[in-house]
Design an enzyme around this catalytic site. Structure first.
Site, mmCIF file in Angstrom:
data_model
loop_
_atom_site.group_PDB
_atom_site.id
_atom_site.type_symbol
_atom_site.label_atom_id
_atom_site.label_comp_id
_atom_site.label_asym_id
_atom_site.label_seq_id
_atom_site.Cartn_x
_atom_site.Cartn_y
_atom_site.Cartn_z
ATOM 1 N N LEU A 34 18.178 0.012 -44.435
ATOM 2 C CA LEU A 34 17.587 0.693 -45.585
ATOM 3 C C LEU A 34 16.567 -0.198 -46.272
ATOM 4 C CD1 LEU A 34 20.529 2.583 -47.353
ATOM 5 C CD2 LEU A 34 18.414 3.583 -46.482
ATOM 6 N N CYS A 114 27.702 2.736 -42.993
ATOM 7 C CA CYS A 114 27.165 2.238 -44.257
ATOM 8 C C CYS A 114 28.179 2.450 -45.375
ATOM 9 C CB CYS A 114 25.852 2.934 -44.600
ATOM 10 S SG CYS A 114 25.135 2.340 -46.143
ATOM 11 N N LYS A 153 27.022 5.007 -34.954
ATOM 12 C CA LYS A 153 27.138 3.610 -35.393
ATOM 13 C C LYS A 153 28.272 3.537 -36.402
ATOM 14 C CE LYS A 153 24.462 -0.391 -36.947
ATOM 15 N NZ LYS A 153 25.253 -0.900 -38.069
ATOM 16 N N HIS A 186 29.734 -2.161 -35.379
ATOM 17 C CA HIS A 186 29.564 -3.324 -36.258
ATOM 18 C C HIS A 186 30.922 -4.013 -36.320
ATOM 19 C CE1 HIS A 186 27.741 -5.037 -40.209
ATOM 20 N NE2 HIS A 186 28.639 -5.862 -39.712
#
Length: 345
Positions: A34, A114, A153, A186
């Site tokens: 971002l 996120c 993701k 991640h």
């Protein structure tokens, strides 16, 4: 927008087709970030590596469907490029995926990683990990309407839901019911409250072995690893265990590492991109953007770290930071900044 000769000169290769296959490019990718991986950033990074898969910043379904701006704009030179979507409504995601495929994107990625508050409030991002069936529904809805890859993701867990069993159940559901074949993991869990997005990228410990184990337990799925990767040597070590590697902050703050990716990761015989040549290859793009009202600083802010580790890097960064935002700033600012580096080389 079509390629210019400078870009073609830098990225010349006979080994890869003009529009690189996204599965191959996924061996090395730059993470969606971002405020960082906007279209100017991606154009610049493409000059450093022809093969690296680039991702947009996360774009919400609401912005695409209801926003006034063109949130899907990109340059043809950016290929291979993936769109990261934020959302949790299968119908809205399907609508956006169709639009993105029509615009020529090479992949659609769903953000399930996120942890920021503004993302959770919109019911997307890492909080979706707690609802694997909904994620599966979202992926399936997109896969049903596009032929390009739809990927996810995600993290290795959220809050106290951080067991390996929880992670496997999530992957099982999303790959089985959602028919998702590609995951980017991640290697940290996310705390949905109490930590800022920045802290969530640094405080939860990295657990690479858990991600390696996941790949061993789901060998039929394509999996990339993300989180804390700072060099091509580290990337190559991860590729002993994983299908792909995604690099985030390091690729932005020290973009020069991408110059060797085509040779080191993709086996290209091309010489590595020269940073000075890359800056000058940006000029036609910059002049076109300036003529359309873009401020120079909106482009050059992504180029500040290019000469990291090279004498003159500090002077380059400082000169651009102090001058690119001024009224009338043009490529002469870059030429002057380049001289500061050249004087030190």
């Amino acid at each position: 927008m079509h390629g210019n000769s400078e870009m073609q000169k830098i990225n010349q290769t006979s080994a890869m087709p003009e529009k690189t296959d996204v599965h191959w490019s996924g061996r090395f990718s730059v993470a969606p970030m971002l405020d960082w991986t906007d279209r100017h950033c991606r154009y610049f990074l493409r000059l450093l590596s022809r093969n690296t898969l680039l991702y947009t910043e996360m774009v919400t379904t609401g912005a695409i469907i209801h926003g006034k701006g063109d949130y899907l704009a990109y340059s043809e030179e950016e290929h291979p490029v993936a769109l990261q979507l934020g959302g949790s409504d299968p119908a809205a995601l399907a609508q956006c995926a169709k639009l993105a495929e029509a615009r020529g994107y090479d992949e659609i990625n769903l953000n399930v990683g996120c942890p920021s508050d503004r993302v959770q409030n919109g019911m997307f991002g890492a909080c979706l990990m707690g609802n694997a069936q909904l994620v599966a529904d979202c992926v399936k809805a997109m896969r049903d309407v596009v032929s390009i890859p739809v990927t996810v993701k995600t993290r290795i867990g959220i809050d106290d839901q951080d067991s390996y069993e929880f992670l496997c159940d999530f992957i099982n559901t999303v790959s089985g019911k959602g028919e998702c074949e590609m995951f980017i993991i991640h290697a940290r869990k996310a705390w949905l409250s109490g930590l800022s997005p920045k802290e969530n990228r640094e405080i939860p410990p990295l657990d690479y072995p858990r991600v390696y184990q996941l790949k061993r337990d789901f060998p039929h799925l394509t999996m990339s690893i993300n989180g804390g990767i700072k060099s091509l040597e580290e990337a190559k070590a991860h590729l002993q265990h994983m299908d792909g590697v995604m690099v985030g902050r390091e690729a932005y703050q020290n973009p020069g590492i991408l110059a060797a990716v085509d040779r080191e990761i993709f086996g290209s015989s091309d010489t590595d991109a020269d940073p000075v040549a890359v800056v000058r290859a940006m000029y036609p793009y910059i002049e076109r953007e300036l003529s359309q009202g873009t401020y120079l600083g909106h482009i050059t802010r992504h180029m500040l770290g290019l000469f990291q580790g090279i004498p003159g890097a500090r002077q380059w960064r400082r000169y651009l930071s102090e001058n690119a935002h001024k009224a009338g700033a043009d490529i002469n600012v870059l030429e002057h900044a380049l001289k500061l580096v050249a004087d030190k080389r």
